[in-house]
Design a protein around this motif. Structure first.
Motif, PDB file in Angstrom:
ATOM      1  N   ASP A 156       0.833  -1.217   0.000  1.00 17.41           N
ATOM      2  CA  ASP A 156       0.000   0.000   0.000  1.00 17.41           C
ATOM      3  C   ASP A 156       0.860   1.257   0.000  1.00 17.41           C
ATOM      4  N   LYS A 157       1.833   1.282   0.901  1.00 15.60           N
ATOM      5  CA  LYS A 157       2.691   2.472   1.043  1.00 15.60           C
ATOM      6  C   LYS A 157       3.587   2.659  -0.176  1.00 15.60           C
ATOM      7  N   LEU A 158       4.050   1.547  -0.722  1.00 15.67           N
ATOM      8  CA  LEU A 158       4.947   1.624  -1.870  1.00 15.67           C
ATOM      9  C   LEU A 158       4.216   2.141  -3.116  1.00 15.67           C
ATOM     10  N   ALA A 159       2.991   1.670  -3.337  1.00 16.20           N
ATOM     11  CA  ALA A 159       2.232   2.133  -4.513  1.00 16.20           C
ATOM     12  C   ALA A 159       1.965   3.634  -4.414  1.00 16.20           C
ATOM     13  N   GLU A 160       1.652   4.082  -3.188  1.00 15.92           N
ATOM     14  CA  GLU A 160       1.432   5.509  -2.951  1.00 15.92           C
ATOM     15  C   GLU A 160       2.697   6.299  -3.300  1.00 15.92           C
ATOM     16  N   ARG A 161       3.850   5.780  -2.852  1.00 17.89           N
ATOM     17  CA  ARG A 161       5.116   6.461  -3.100  1.00 17.89           C
ATOM     18  C   ARG A 161       5.461   6.488  -4.592  1.00 17.89           C
ATOM     19  N   LEU A 162       5.186   5.395  -5.286  1.00 16.33           N
ATOM     20  CA  LEU A 162       5.450   5.357  -6.734  1.00 16.33           C
ATOM     21  C   LEU A 162       4.629   6.439  -7.436  1.00 16.33           C
ATOM     22  N   GLY A 163       3.395   6.627  -6.958  1.00 20.56           N
ATOM     23  CA  GLY A 163       2.533   7.663  -7.535  1.00 20.56           C
ATOM     24  C   GLY A 163       3.051   9.066  -7.283  1.00 20.56           C
ATOM     25  N   VAL A 164       3.666   9.276  -6.121  1.00 23.54           N
ATOM     26  CA  VAL A 164       4.262  10.587  -5.797  1.00 23.54           C
ATOM     27  C   VAL A 164       5.459  10.858  -6.706  1.00 23.54           C
ATOM     28  N   LEU A 165       6.270   9.829  -6.910  1.00 19.97           N
ATOM     29  CA  LEU A 165       7.492  10.002  -7.703  1.00 19.97           C
ATOM     30  C   LEU A 165       7.202  10.075  -9.198  1.00 19.97           C
ATOM     31  N   ASP A 166       6.113   9.471  -9.614  1.00 22.22           N
ATOM     32  CA  ASP A 166       5.786   9.367 -11.039  1.00 22.22           C
ATOM     33  C   ASP A 166       4.288   9.630 -11.222  1.00 22.22           C
ATOM     34  N   PRO A 167       3.862  10.903 -11.000  1.00 27.02           N
ATOM     35  CA  PRO A 167       2.423  11.204 -10.996  1.00 27.02           C
ATOM     36  C   PRO A 167       1.735  10.873 -12.310  1.00 27.02           C
ATOM     37  N   ALA A 168       2.461  10.935 -13.418  1.00 28.81           N
ATOM     38  CA  ALA A 168       1.835  10.653 -14.720  1.00 28.81           C
ATOM     39  C   ALA A 168       1.265   9.235 -14.765  1.00 28.81           C
ATOM     40  N   ASN A 169       1.866   8.338 -13.998  1.00 30.22           N
ATOM     41  CA  ASN A 169       1.414   6.932 -14.017  1.00 30.22           C
ATOM     42  C   ASN A 169       0.701   6.522 -12.726  1.00 30.22           C
ATOM     43  N   SER A 170       0.273   7.493 -11.916  1.00 33.03           N
ATOM     44  CA  SER A 170      -0.251   7.132 -10.597  1.00 33.03           C
ATOM     45  C   SER A 170      -1.502   6.247 -10.682  1.00 33.03           C
ATOM     46  N   SER A 171      -2.339   6.461 -11.716  1.00 28.18           N
ATOM     47  CA  SER A 171      -3.531   5.601 -11.813  1.00 28.18           C
ATOM     48  C   SER A 171      -3.126   4.167 -12.152  1.00 28.18           C
ATOM     49  N   ASP A 172      -2.029   4.037 -12.886  1.00 28.53           N
ATOM     50  CA  ASP A 172      -1.521   2.705 -13.211  1.00 28.53           C
ATOM     51  C   ASP A 172      -1.037   1.989 -11.938  1.00 28.53           C
ATOM     52  N   TYR A 173      -0.350   2.746 -11.050  1.00 29.18           N
ATOM     53  CA  TYR A 173       0.122   2.141  -9.796  1.00 29.18           C
ATOM     54  C   TYR A 173      -1.067   1.735  -8.922  1.00 29.18           C
ATOM     55  N   SER A 174      -2.117   2.569  -8.910  1.00 31.86           N
ATOM     56  CA  SER A 174      -3.305   2.234  -8.113  1.00 31.86           C
ATOM     57  C   SER A 174      -3.974   0.965  -8.647  1.00 31.86           C
ATOM     58  N   ARG A 175      -4.067   0.877  -9.960  1.00 29.54           N
ATOM     59  CA  ARG A 175      -4.699  -0.300 -10.569  1.00 29.54           C
ATOM     60  C   ARG A 175      -3.884  -1.559 -10.275  1.00 29.54           C
TER      61      ARG A 175
END
Ligand SMILES: [Zn+2]
Length: 310
Positions: A156-175
């Motif tokens: 959970d925490k890692l996906a959130e962090r990936l979204g912070v670092l790479d906002p363009a792909n944040s919906s992909d990380y959530s999915r």
């Protein structure tokens, strides 16, 4: 709704074409430096093609001890995200590596610095820290990944962090997170059901590398070959263990792939029980290729020992 531009391409078709062109090069991919294979595997689950992952250690290397060699310094220099266990597991090499890398984005306190142990409850926190006695777990036990529930919390925490670092792909990380958590929850239920037959299984462990597995599945680690975490087993300590365990031997003596096998073999020959090398972490060369396989293989190995005993 399908958008069409002036040239008549559908936007959806065009973006698919662009993705196909870009993906193999991964030019825009996040550069990830993972200290241990389990975190490299978790990033792979959550980021897929969006990340280029360098893993510092293999299953055959003690994550407590590593040389800050030039290839690792180069990899940390270009990293957007550093993911490690923390809780002092890498205290012997990571601070030096971070200093040499000189990469401000992955220093402590930055979004690019992710320590998995920050998000789980630590076991075996010493009442009194005494490094002079050689204890290499002063912040509590850092081998946190063999409880499946810890992996879920960290995901959970890692996906959130990936979204912070790479906002363009944040919906992909959530999915990807939703898909992973769904599969992981089903798998965890299965492991916990299998674990019921293992409750109370008595084991001796070389290092305290399996405490979270034991805590999760209610296994009973009755002794360790190391007198203290990081202190090699002495002949005198092994002799004392042999005497103490002889009346009621454990089902097996377990160790990681990187541990010296000789103390395990010495004791198990004399107790006439199994010396068991558990996979411990993801190992694409001759072990579990992903986190699901890691837990499957670990459970299977313990079940085999348990069945032999019955
Ligand atoms: Zn340790």
């Amino acid at each position: 709704m399908v958008h069409t531009n002036s040239r008549g391409y559908t936007m959806k078709g065009l973006s698919t074409l662009l993705l196909l062109l870009i993906a193999p090069l991964s030019a825009d991919a996040l550069e990830v430096f993972a200290c241990e294979p389990e975190w490299g595997a978790l990033v792979k689950e959550l980021a897929g093609e969006n990340a280029n992952i360098t893993v510092a250690t293999t299953a055959f290397q003690d994550p407590h001890r590593l040389q800050a060699r030039p290839s690792l310094i180069a990899a940390t220099r270009r990293a957007d995200l550093l993911i490690c266990t923390g809780a002092d597991l890498e205290i012997g090499w990571l601070p030096l590596l971070l200093r040499r890398a000189g990469n401000p984005d992955i220093q402590p306190g930055r979004p690019g610095h992710f320590m998995a142990a920050d998000y789980v409850r630590k076991l075996e926190i010493p009442a009194l820290i005494d490094r002079s006695q050689g204890d290499i777990h002063p912040q509590g036990n850092p081998h946190i990944h063999l409880n499946a529930n810890n992996i879920s919390r960290i995901a959970d925490k890692l996906a959130e962090r990936l979204g912070v670092l790479d906002p363009a792909n944040s919906s992909d990380y959530s999915r990807r997170l939703r898909e992973f958590q769904s599969r992981w929850e089903t798998a965890t239920t299965g492991w916990e059901q299998r674990g019921e037959s293992l409750q109370g299984l008595r084991l001796v462990s070389h290092h305290r590398g399996f405490s979270y597995l034991a805590d999760w599945l209610d296994l009973d680690i009755v002794a360790t070959l190391e007198p203290k975490p990081g202190v090699p087993p002495s002949a005198a300590h092994l002799a004392r263990l042999l005497e103490a365990l002889s009346p009621n031997p454990p089902a097996a003596v377990v160790r990681t792939p990187y541990a010296n096998e000789r103390p395990s073999l010495w004791l198990t020959e004399r107790l006439d029980v199994r010396a068991l090398r558990l996979p411990y972490t993801v190992n694409e060369t001759d072990g579990p290729a992903d986190l699901f396989a890691l837990f499957d293989m670990t459970l299977a190995a313990l079940e085999e020992v348990n069945n032999e005993r019955l």
